[in-house]
Design a protein around this motif. Structure first.
Motif, PDB file in Angstrom:
ATOM      1  N   ASP A  51      34.386  47.225  44.009  1.00  0.00           N
ATOM      2  CA  ASP A  51      34.289  47.673  42.627  1.00  0.00           C
ATOM      3  C   ASP A  51      34.165  46.472  41.718  1.00  0.00           C
ATOM      4  O   ASP A  51      34.286  45.325  42.146  1.00  0.00           O
ATOM      5  CB  ASP A  51      35.446  48.595  42.221  1.00  0.00           C
ATOM      6  N   THR A  52      33.865  46.742  40.445  1.00  0.00           N
ATOM      7  CA  THR A  52      33.736  45.687  39.450  1.00  0.00           C
ATOM      8  C   THR A  52      34.848  45.846  38.427  1.00  0.00           C
ATOM      9  O   THR A  52      35.524  46.870  38.368  1.00  0.00           O
ATOM     10  CB  THR A  52      32.378  45.761  38.727  1.00  0.00           C
ATOM     11  N   TRP A  53      35.013  44.845  37.597  1.00  0.00           N
ATOM     12  CA  TRP A  53      36.018  44.930  36.532  1.00  0.00           C
ATOM     13  C   TRP A  53      35.670  46.044  35.567  1.00  0.00           C
ATOM     14  O   TRP A  53      36.546  46.668  34.976  1.00  0.00           O
ATOM     15  CB  TRP A  53      36.104  43.616  35.770  1.00  0.00           C
ATOM     16  N   ASP A  54      34.383  46.310  35.372  1.00  0.00           N
ATOM     17  CA  ASP A  54      33.963  47.330  34.414  1.00  0.00           C
ATOM     18  C   ASP A  54      34.160  48.745  34.935  1.00  0.00           C
ATOM     19  O   ASP A  54      34.223  49.691  34.162  1.00  0.00           O
ATOM     20  CB  ASP A  54      32.489  47.141  34.054  1.00  0.00           C
ATOM     21  N   ASP A  55      34.207  48.916  36.238  1.00  0.00           N
ATOM     22  CA  ASP A  55      34.323  50.237  36.844  1.00  0.00           C
ATOM     23  C   ASP A  55      35.373  50.191  37.950  1.00  0.00           C
ATOM     24  O   ASP A  55      35.059  50.316  39.122  1.00  0.00           O
ATOM     25  CB  ASP A  55      32.957  50.651  37.417  1.00  0.00           C
ATOM     26  N   PRO A  56      36.641  49.998  37.567  1.00  0.00           N
ATOM     27  CA  PRO A  56      37.655  49.795  38.600  1.00  0.00           C
ATOM     28  C   PRO A  56      37.968  51.052  39.392  1.00  0.00           C
ATOM     29  O   PRO A  56      38.246  52.104  38.847  1.00  0.00           O
ATOM     30  CB  PRO A  56      38.876  49.329  37.816  1.00  0.00           C
ATOM     31  N   ALA A  57      37.880  50.943  40.678  1.00  0.00           N
ATOM     32  CA  ALA A  57      38.301  52.022  41.575  1.00  0.00           C
ATOM     33  C   ALA A  57      39.795  51.857  41.834  1.00  0.00           C
ATOM     34  O   ALA A  57      40.353  50.778  41.651  1.00  0.00           O
ATOM     35  CB  ALA A  57      37.528  51.933  42.893  1.00  0.00           C
ATOM     36  N   GLU A  58      40.421  52.925  42.247  1.00  0.00           N
ATOM     37  CA  GLU A  58      41.816  52.802  42.669  1.00  0.00           C
ATOM     38  C   GLU A  58      41.796  52.193  44.062  1.00  0.00           C
ATOM     39  O   GLU A  58      41.249  52.765  44.987  1.00  0.00           O
ATOM     40  CB  GLU A  58      42.482  54.175  42.705  1.00  0.00           C
ATOM     41  N   TRP A  59      42.365  51.020  44.213  1.00  0.00           N
ATOM     42  CA  TRP A  59      42.432  50.428  45.533  1.00  0.00           C
ATOM     43  C   TRP A  59      43.858  50.086  45.865  1.00  0.00           C
ATOM     44  O   TRP A  59      44.624  49.683  45.010  1.00  0.00           O
ATOM     45  CB  TRP A  59      41.499  49.254  45.726  1.00  0.00           C
ATOM     46  N   ARG A  60      44.170  50.317  47.092  1.00  0.00           N
ATOM     47  CA  ARG A  60      45.504  50.046  47.606  1.00  0.00           C
ATOM     48  C   ARG A  60      45.700  48.537  47.644  1.00  0.00           C
ATOM     49  O   ARG A  60      44.878  47.808  48.171  1.00  0.00           O
ATOM     50  CB  ARG A  60      45.613  50.641  49.011  1.00  0.00           C
ATOM     51  N   LEU A  61      46.802  48.095  47.080  1.00  0.00           N
ATOM     52  CA  LEU A  61      47.079  46.665  47.149  1.00  0.00           C
ATOM     53  C   LEU A  61      47.538  46.300  48.550  1.00  0.00           C
ATOM     54  O   LEU A  61      48.411  46.943  49.116  1.00  0.00           O
ATOM     55  CB  LEU A  61      48.145  46.278  46.131  1.00  0.00           C
ATOM     56  N   PRO A  62      46.957  45.272  49.111  1.00  0.00           N
ATOM     57  CA  PRO A  62      47.316  44.824  50.452  1.00  0.00           C
ATOM     58  C   PRO A  62      48.487  43.858  50.412  1.00  0.00           C
ATOM     59  O   PRO A  62      49.089  43.615  49.362  1.00  0.00           O
ATOM     60  CB  PRO A  62      46.045  44.126  50.897  1.00  0.00           C
ATOM     61  N   ALA A  63      48.769  43.242  51.526  1.00  0.00           N
ATOM     62  CA  ALA A  63      49.843  42.249  51.611  1.00  0.00           C
ATOM     63  C   ALA A  63      49.500  40.984  50.835  1.00  0.00           C
ATOM     64  O   ALA A  63      50.375  40.342  50.257  1.00  0.00           O
ATOM     65  CB  ALA A  63      50.118  41.909  53.074  1.00  0.00           C
ATOM     66  N   VAL A  64      48.212  40.623  50.817  1.00  0.00           N
ATOM     67  CA  VAL A  64      47.772  39.378  50.179  1.00  0.00           C
ATOM     68  C   VAL A  64      46.552  39.651  49.313  1.00  0.00           C
ATOM     69  O   VAL A  64      45.638  40.367  49.734  1.00  0.00           O
ATOM     70  CB  VAL A  64      47.419  38.299  51.235  1.00  0.00           C
ATOM     71  N   VAL A  65      46.531  39.074  48.121  1.00  0.00           N
ATOM     72  CA  VAL A  65      45.358  39.115  47.245  1.00  0.00           C
ATOM     73  C   VAL A  65      44.914  37.682  47.019  1.00  0.00           C
ATOM     74  O   VAL A  65      45.694  36.849  46.547  1.00  0.00           O
ATOM     75  CB  VAL A  65      45.672  39.784  45.889  1.00  0.00           C
ATOM     76  N   PHE A  66      43.675  37.383  47.394  1.00  0.00           N
ATOM     77  CA  PHE A  66      43.099  36.060  47.156  1.00  0.00           C
ATOM     78  C   PHE A  66      42.300  36.104  45.863  1.00  0.00           C
ATOM     79  O   PHE A  66      41.400  36.933  45.722  1.00  0.00           O
ATOM     80  CB  PHE A  66      42.175  35.651  48.307  1.00  0.00           C
ATOM     81  N   VAL A  67      42.627  35.218  44.937  1.00  0.00           N
ATOM     82  CA  VAL A  67      41.930  35.112  43.658  1.00  0.00           C
ATOM     83  C   VAL A  67      41.013  33.892  43.761  1.00  0.00           C
ATOM     84  O   VAL A  67      41.460  32.749  43.692  1.00  0.00           O
ATOM     85  CB  VAL A  67      42.928  34.964  42.493  1.00  0.00           C
ATOM     86  N   CYS A  68      39.723  34.168  43.960  1.00  0.00           N
ATOM     87  CA  CYS A  68      38.728  33.110  44.179  1.00  0.00           C
ATOM     88  C   CYS A  68      37.747  33.086  43.013  1.00  0.00           C
ATOM     89  O   CYS A  68      36.540  33.290  43.188  1.00  0.00           O
ATOM     90  CB  CYS A  68      38.000  33.349  45.500  1.00  0.00           C
ATOM     91  N   VAL A  69      38.266  32.889  41.832  1.00  0.00           N
ATOM     92  CA  VAL A  69      37.458  32.857  40.617  1.00  0.00           C
ATOM     93  C   VAL A  69      37.519  31.451  40.034  1.00  0.00           C
ATOM     94  O   VAL A  69      38.370  30.652  40.414  1.00  0.00           O
ATOM     95  CB  VAL A  69      37.963  33.901  39.586  1.00  0.00           C
ATOM     96  N   PRO A  70      36.637  31.133  39.080  1.00  0.00           N
ATOM     97  CA  PRO A  70      36.726  29.823  38.433  1.00  0.00           C
ATOM     98  C   PRO A  70      38.095  29.616  37.776  1.00  0.00           C
ATOM     99  O   PRO A  70      38.750  30.580  37.353  1.00  0.00           O
ATOM    100  CB  PRO A  70      35.620  29.874  37.375  1.00  0.00           C
ATOM    101  N   ASP A  71      38.498  28.370  37.686  1.00  0.00           N
ATOM    102  CA  ASP A  71      39.822  28.045  37.155  1.00  0.00           C
ATOM    103  C   ASP A  71      40.109  28.711  35.811  1.00  0.00           C
ATOM    104  O   ASP A  71      41.217  29.197  35.583  1.00  0.00           O
ATOM    105  CB  ASP A  71      39.984  26.528  37.006  1.00  0.00           C
ATOM    106  N   HIS A  72      39.117  28.719  34.923  1.00  0.00           N
ATOM    107  CA  HIS A  72      39.351  29.266  33.588  1.00  0.00           C
ATOM    108  C   HIS A  72      39.603  30.778  33.604  1.00  0.00           C
ATOM    109  O   HIS A  72      40.086  31.326  32.619  1.00  0.00           O
ATOM    110  CB  HIS A  72      38.179  28.933  32.651  1.00  0.00           C
ATOM    111  N   ALA A  73      39.322  31.448  34.690  1.00  0.00           N
ATOM    112  CA  ALA A  73      39.494  32.899  34.768  1.00  0.00           C
ATOM    113  C   ALA A  73      40.746  33.333  35.529  1.00  0.00           C
ATOM    114  O   ALA A  73      41.069  34.518  35.568  1.00  0.00           O
ATOM    115  CB  ALA A  73      38.259  33.529  35.411  1.00  0.00           C
ATOM    116  N   ILE A  74      41.469  32.413  36.120  1.00  0.00           N
ATOM    117  CA  ILE A  74      42.621  32.770  36.952  1.00  0.00           C
ATOM    118  C   ILE A  74      43.700  33.474  36.137  1.00  0.00           C
ATOM    119  O   ILE A  74      44.248  34.497  36.559  1.00  0.00           O
ATOM    120  CB  ILE A  74      43.168  31.532  37.687  1.00  0.00           C
ATOM    121  N   ALA A  75      44.026  32.963  34.967  1.00  0.00           N
ATOM    122  CA  ALA A  75      45.059  33.594  34.137  1.00  0.00           C
ATOM    123  C   ALA A  75      44.645  35.013  33.743  1.00  0.00           C
ATOM    124  O   ALA A  75      45.477  35.925  33.741  1.00  0.00           O
ATOM    125  CB  ALA A  75      45.334  32.743  32.905  1.00  0.00           C
TER     126      ALA A  75
END
Length: 114
Positions: A51-75
């Motif tokens: 899914d995209t940020w504009d059309d978020p689906a309900e997704w089950r949160l797993p044990a680990v979420v990897f945030v692989c975005v540019p530094d300025h977008a992490i927060a």
């Protein structure tokens, strides 16, 4: 012992190869979220919900979420997760080489390990 599953936020140059390697090791990717649907749909891991940020689906949160975005977008990603999910028992990790785990303080306040 079962391997933890994971979700990927930021299916770009780092995120998708990371997901590929984890899946090759038998770890299940349950969700991919990004801003550019064409890239993600073309290369999303096989087991994942896309899914995209504009059309978020309900997704089950797993044990680990990897945030692989540019530094300025992490927060921003941390705030998004913290506002929309109960994060008890979830580990949220970013891939920045410059920022500390403090960039994910909002998710830590919602129960995640960051």
């Amino acid at each position: 012992m079962a391997k933890p599953d994971f979700a990927l936020i930021g299916p770009g140059r780092l995120g998708l190869p990371l997901a590929d390697r984890l899946e090759a090791g038998g770890v299940e990717c349950v969700a991919v979220r990004g801003r550019h649907p064409v890239l993600g749909e073309r290369r999303a891991p096989s087991a994942a919900t896309w899914d995209t940020w504009d059309d978020p689906a309900e997704w089950r949160l797993p044990a680990v979420v990897f945030v692989c975005v540019p530094d300025h977008a992490i927060a921003e990603v941390g705030l998004f997760l913290a506002c929309r999910h109960d994060l008890d028992g979830v580990s949220v990790l970013h891939t920045s080489g410059l920022l500390t785990a403090d960039a994910l303080d909002p998710v830590r306040r919602r129960g995640a390990t960051a």
